[in-house]
Design an enzyme around this catalytic site. Sequence first.
Site, PDB file in Angstrom:
ATOM      1  N   LYS A  22     -34.615 -27.611  29.667  1.00 40.08           N
ATOM      2  CA  LYS A  22     -33.747 -26.240  29.978  1.00 40.08           C
ATOM      3  C   LYS A  22     -34.553 -25.453  30.977  1.00 40.08           C
ATOM      4  O   LYS A  22     -33.981 -25.037  31.943  1.00 40.08           O
ATOM      5  CB  LYS A  22     -33.546 -25.779  28.677  1.00 40.08           C
ATOM      6  CG  LYS A  22     -32.908 -24.397  28.929  1.00 40.08           C
ATOM      7  CD  LYS A  22     -32.617 -23.452  27.423  1.00 40.08           C
ATOM      8  CE  LYS A  22     -33.640 -23.034  26.670  1.00 40.08           C
ATOM      9  NZ  LYS A  22     -34.226 -21.610  27.320  1.00 40.08           N
ATOM     10  N   ASN A  23     -35.870 -25.212  30.588  1.00 36.01           N
ATOM     11  CA  ASN A  23     -36.573 -24.269  31.233  1.00 36.01           C
ATOM     12  C   ASN A  23     -37.479 -24.451  32.566  1.00 36.01           C
ATOM     13  O   ASN A  23     -37.746 -23.926  33.274  1.00 36.01           O
ATOM     14  CB  ASN A  23     -37.852 -23.720  30.196  1.00 36.01           C
ATOM     15  CG  ASN A  23     -37.096 -22.730  29.193  1.00 36.01           C
ATOM     16  OD1 ASN A  23     -36.070 -22.774  28.991  1.00 36.01           O
ATOM     17  ND2 ASN A  23     -38.393 -22.607  28.199  1.00 36.01           N
ATOM     18  N   CYS A 116     -33.892  -8.801  24.153  1.00 38.55           N
ATOM     19  CA  CYS A 116     -33.075  -9.658  23.126  1.00 38.55           C
ATOM     20  C   CYS A 116     -33.854  -9.906  21.717  1.00 38.55           C
ATOM     21  O   CYS A 116     -34.655  -9.194  21.520  1.00 38.55           O
ATOM     22  CB  CYS A 116     -33.301 -11.188  23.856  1.00 38.55           C
ATOM     23  SG  CYS A 116     -34.776 -11.807  23.697  1.00 38.55           S
ATOM     24  N   ARG A 121     -38.783  -7.667  26.589  1.00 36.96           N
ATOM     25  CA  ARG A 121     -38.592  -8.667  27.726  1.00 36.96           C
ATOM     26  C   ARG A 121     -38.474  -7.823  29.023  1.00 36.96           C
ATOM     27  O   ARG A 121     -37.349  -7.862  29.773  1.00 36.96           O
ATOM     28  CB  ARG A 121     -37.405  -9.440  27.532  1.00 36.96           C
ATOM     29  CG  ARG A 121     -37.177 -10.131  26.316  1.00 36.96           C
ATOM     30  CD  ARG A 121     -38.094 -11.372  25.960  1.00 36.96           C
ATOM     31  NE  ARG A 121     -38.048 -12.619  26.968  1.00 36.96           N
ATOM     32  CZ  ARG A 121     -37.388 -13.566  26.732  1.00 36.96           C
ATOM     33  NH1 ARG A 121     -36.412 -13.706  25.741  1.00 36.96           N
ATOM     34  NH2 ARG A 121     -37.398 -14.683  27.682  1.00 36.96           N
ATOM     35  N   ASP A 310     -42.803 -20.970  21.825  1.00 35.76           N
ATOM     36  CA  ASP A 310     -41.540 -21.643  21.807  1.00 35.76           C
ATOM     37  C   ASP A 310     -41.528 -22.546  20.467  1.00 35.76           C
ATOM     38  O   ASP A 310     -40.472 -23.232  20.069  1.00 35.76           O
ATOM     39  CB  ASP A 310     -40.824 -22.055  23.199  1.00 35.76           C
ATOM     40  CG  ASP A 310     -40.669 -21.194  23.933  1.00 35.76           C
ATOM     41  OD1 ASP A 310     -40.270 -21.632  25.235  1.00 35.76           O
ATOM     42  OD2 ASP A 310     -40.509 -20.053  23.718  1.00 35.76           O
ATOM     43  N   ARG A 402     -27.849 -23.345  22.732  1.00 33.81           N
ATOM     44  CA  ARG A 402     -28.243 -22.859  23.995  1.00 33.81           C
ATOM     45  C   ARG A 402     -29.627 -23.787  24.494  1.00 33.81           C
ATOM     46  O   ARG A 402     -29.941 -23.892  25.696  1.00 33.81           O
ATOM     47  CB  ARG A 402     -29.103 -21.399  24.049  1.00 33.81           C
ATOM     48  CG  ARG A 402     -27.894 -20.488  23.647  1.00 33.81           C
ATOM     49  CD  ARG A 402     -28.691 -19.058  23.752  1.00 33.81           C
ATOM     50  NE  ARG A 402     -29.097 -19.029  24.867  1.00 33.81           N
ATOM     51  CZ  ARG A 402     -30.126 -17.652  25.154  1.00 33.81           C
ATOM     52  NH1 ARG A 402     -30.194 -16.722  24.132  1.00 33.81           N
ATOM     53  NH2 ARG A 402     -30.641 -17.663  26.298  1.00 33.81           N
TER      54      ARG A 402
END
Length: 423
Positions: A22-23, A116, A121, A310, A402
């Site tokens: 995803k990243n 978030c 952030r 993460d 997500r």
Amino acid sequence: MDKIEITGGKSLTGKIRISGSKNSALPILAASLLTEEKISVSNIPNLSDIFSMLDLLKSLNVKIKKSKDKIDLTSSTPRSLLAHYDLVRKMRASFLILGPLLARYGEAKVSLPGGCAIGNRPVNLHLEGLEKMGVNFKIEDGYVTGFIDGRLKGATINLNKISVGATENLIMAATLAEGRTIITNAAQEPEISDLSKFLIRMGAHIKGFGTKKILIDGVKKLKSCSYEIMPDRIESGTYILCVFGCGGMVKLENVNNEICNHLIKIFRQLKSLQLKKIDNGKNLLIKKNKKKVELSLIVRTKEYPGFPTDLQAQLTSSLLKTKGRSEIIENIFENRFMHIGELIRMGANIKQIGSKVIVKKCKKLRGAEVMATDLRASSCLVIAALMADGKTTINRVYHLDRGYENLEKKLKKCGAQIKRMKS
Ligand code: EPZ
């Protein structure tokens, strides 16, 4: 809103195919704005964050054609260079279109992403770097509007804090700038190397990616190319921690050598866990020894190649039934402990003191009704639920969708008792 129901207590045996990262996919999709020629990207994971990015690109006049396992993107001059609040709010990585839009068109109006669940952030490093490249910014009504007359100018930019997103935005902007850009104290994540390799295939001149000093010599135009996204190292790490928590033996398929080496290194303290590269690192065998061990770890999250933030929540839950006393310190984000309260409701013996979490073996980990709060917290609750006695219902699994493609199918195939309840 969908829920996921898990009845824990089973070990995991079988194989899991790791999806594209995803990243890595998010900045690479944003980079399609840098050329009017067609870009073809494969191994893109089916995730809501990817769909959000594609919606944003469509709103910027990017034609998108999806086939079975690849996406073609062709970016034409948009009617408006605006990235709206409700698109950016939903997915912070939308801010990665700023660099490409300024490089291609010399102007952009992007909603500030806001905070978030895991922290406020800020995006100051992105803006300061682009200002050094000649952009004038105005911030009003929650939007940042950038403008430059003519091409961006190459510049020497030192990031006073390591930032993945700022490094990515600045690399993309610098590919079309006039002259050389040098980024120092750059992030070294593999996803940045994947983005750089993609940009080089488009004709960019980039050196030093994967190190703290990156050099980009701007070119006038970038061209069409095809590219396959790298595998997802955080998804891989999450499944390794599922096996560490529940026991069993699982083969991760479709990883790569760099990811295997990184994961073997960051998990080497988990004594009862065996990780073995097979097929030249294309696959990774995970085996949890039945022998009970006592562990007292001290793990600090750090930028790559350190222990990834993460995977912090997932490591915490995987240790809940391990004898010993471990400390996990979060150094990247200021509030990445939203999962602690939910784990305590399941009987976890954990305590948070500032940016540190102390985890001890709990008497009994019991299933419960719990709430997901952010992407990685939700996968940590999945691990705890797989380890717990009885049934756990995880609410708000849109957080999970997500970043984890087909999670319940992948785990079910390895023997987990897991099902999604459509709302
Ligand atoms: C990327 O976010 C990842 N997201 C995050 O993954 C990951 O946790 C993070 O990097 C750190 O590895 C994507 O790649 C889409 P940062 P990013 O800029 O780029 C501060 C997930 O779960 N900072 O490296 O937003 C910031 O507040 C997600 O997949 C500034 O101060 O992270 C943080 O404390 C979550 N000013 C630290 O730097 C800035 O201008 C690292 O943030 C930018 C960042």
